[in-house]
Structure formats: structure tokens, C-alpha cells
Design a protein around this motif. Structure first.
Motif, PDB file in Angstrom:
ATOM      1  N   THR A 174      71.372  17.538  -8.172  1.00  0.00           N
ATOM      2  CA  THR A 174      72.781  17.182  -8.070  1.00  0.00           C
ATOM      3  C   THR A 174      73.006  15.801  -8.683  1.00  0.00           C
ATOM      4  O   THR A 174      72.059  15.061  -8.960  1.00  0.00           O
ATOM      5  N   THR A 175      74.271  15.445  -8.834  1.00  0.00           N
ATOM      6  CA  THR A 175      74.615  14.133  -9.367  1.00  0.00           C
ATOM      7  C   THR A 175      74.137  13.039  -8.420  1.00  0.00           C
ATOM      8  O   THR A 175      73.633  12.005  -8.865  1.00  0.00           O
ATOM      9  N   ARG A 228      81.064  15.119 -11.316  1.00  0.00           N
ATOM     10  CA  ARG A 228      79.921  15.227 -12.227  1.00  0.00           C
ATOM     11  C   ARG A 228      80.145  14.455 -13.524  1.00  0.00           C
ATOM     12  O   ARG A 228      79.214  13.903 -14.091  1.00  0.00           O
ATOM     13  N   GLN A 229      81.375  14.432 -14.011  1.00  0.00           N
ATOM     14  CA  GLN A 229      81.655  13.829 -15.314  1.00  0.00           C
ATOM     15  C   GLN A 229      81.685  12.307 -15.296  1.00  0.00           C
ATOM     16  O   GLN A 229      81.238  11.679 -16.253  1.00  0.00           O
ATOM     17  N   ARG A 285      80.673  25.801  -9.857  1.00  0.00           N
ATOM     18  CA  ARG A 285      80.376  24.474  -9.330  1.00  0.00           C
ATOM     19  C   ARG A 285      81.672  23.741  -9.064  1.00  0.00           C
ATOM     20  O   ARG A 285      82.628  23.855  -9.815  1.00  0.00           O
TER      21      ARG A 285
END
Length: 196
Positions: free
Chosen positions: A72-73, A157-158, A151
């Protein structure tokens, strides 16, 4: 042209001539044909080998180590090396440091959020700020009845990727997930480099 069989005296004469000559090719004489053998009408198969005792799946090698689970991030950010002072980083993770500015990207699309983040980060750095808070939100909740899993939290995430790309990578020193009192996993602390 048909071949005729040699008579016994012709065959004997041929053998005497063949013994006196040097062969051009090593190997059996093509003129000497072996007597044909009669094939047996009944073919016997070799007896089958007895089957030894075995357990189902005992010869298969276990393949549990080959599974790839994407990280994961949050896990990726925790694995990054600490670029800032360790003492300040510990205080940051405990929520003891107060961000000097914040931006809320909730509800924005990617094409609106990216320029807004760039503008906010560059402005904060030129004003001499060191710690800012970027709120992305955790993303929409997953629908358990959705036939296609997806997701959640595209901005979550970005944003860390955008912070690691130019022009922001030149001013960002450290990115960490925020403490629960500043938004928890739905926000990021961004520690900026000093202006020179």
C-alpha cells in the motif's frame, strides 16, 4: 531392370573378389543380405512395473513464496529512508509538530488536484514554511455488492507520487502519513526543504 538372384558359384566368385579388394566405405557389405527372419505373430509386452505407495501431492514443491502482494501507499512511505532530522521526524509522527498551512483536495478530480497541489506547495516554500498538511481523504468506501472490485482513494495514491516528481521533488524533503489528530491515513505531512 529386374535383379536376378546369383547362382551359388557366382556368389562364391564374388566373395573371392570382394576379399581381395579394399572397401571404400567401412560398414556392412551391401551385397550380403542377412537372411530374413520371420516376425513372430504374437508380440509380448514387458510386464508392468509395480506401483509403489505414494501420497497425493507429495512430489509437488510448495509455491507459497511466489505470491506477490502489492504494498500500500502507507507501507511504501514507511519504508522510505528518513531524510530529515530523526528527532523532528519522531515528533512529526506523534503529531507534536503543527502544520503551518494546509490544502484540502477532497472531492477534486485529478486534473484539478494536481495543479492546485503544485501551486500550494511552491507558494508554501517561497513563504518559508517547513511543514504543510495535504488532505486527500481516504477515498470512497467500497461497495460490497459491486461485481467489479476497484481500488479506493485515487488521490491518496497519486499525491505521494506527485510529490516525488519535478517540480515538487526539488522542494520536498519528507512525506509521511499524518497523525490521527491531523487526518490520519487521509492526509500527509509534507516537510519542505529550507529556502536558500
Amino acid at each position: 531392370m529386374s535383379r536376378r538372384r546369383l547362382r551359388p558359384e557366382e556368389l562364391e566368385l564374388w566373395h573371392q573378389v570382394a576379399k581381395s579388394a579394399d572397401p571404400m566405405h567401412k560398414g556392412p557389405n551391401p551385397m550380403e543380405r542377412p537372411e530374413p527372419t520371420r516376425p513372430s505373430l504374437r508380440k509380448t509386452a514387458p510386464p508392468p512395473k509395480p506401483i509403489s505407495d505414494f501420497g497425493i501431492g507429495e512430489s509437488v514443491t510448495p509455491q507459497t513464496d511466489t505470491h506477490y502482494f502489492p504494498i500500500t501507499t502507507s507501507q511504501r512511505l514507511k519504508a522510505e529512508p528518513v531524510q530529515m532530522d530523526n528527532k523532528a521526524f519522531t515528533r512529526l509522527k506523534r503529531g507534536k509538530l503543527v502544520p503551518e498551512a494546509r490544502i484540502d483536495l477532497h472531492g477534486m478530480t485529478l486534473d484539478r488536484a494536481h495543479p492546485a497541489l503544485n501551486r500550494f506547495m511552491l507558494t508554501s516554500q517561497t513563504r518559508g514554511m517547513r511543514l504543510v498538511l495535504v488532505i486527500t481523504g481516504k477515498g470512497s468506501r467500497e461497495d460490497p455488492y459491486d461485481p467489479m472490485p476497484h481500488r479506493r482513494g485515487i488521490l491518496k495514491r497519486q499525491v505521494p507520487m506527485w510529490l516525488r516528481q519535478p517540480p515538487l521533488s526539488l522542494i520536498v524533503l519528507q512525506v509521511a502519513e499524518a497523525h490521527i489528530k491531523h487526518g490520519g491515513s487521509g492526509a500527509y505531512y509534507v516537510y519542505l526543504k529550507r529556502t536558500r
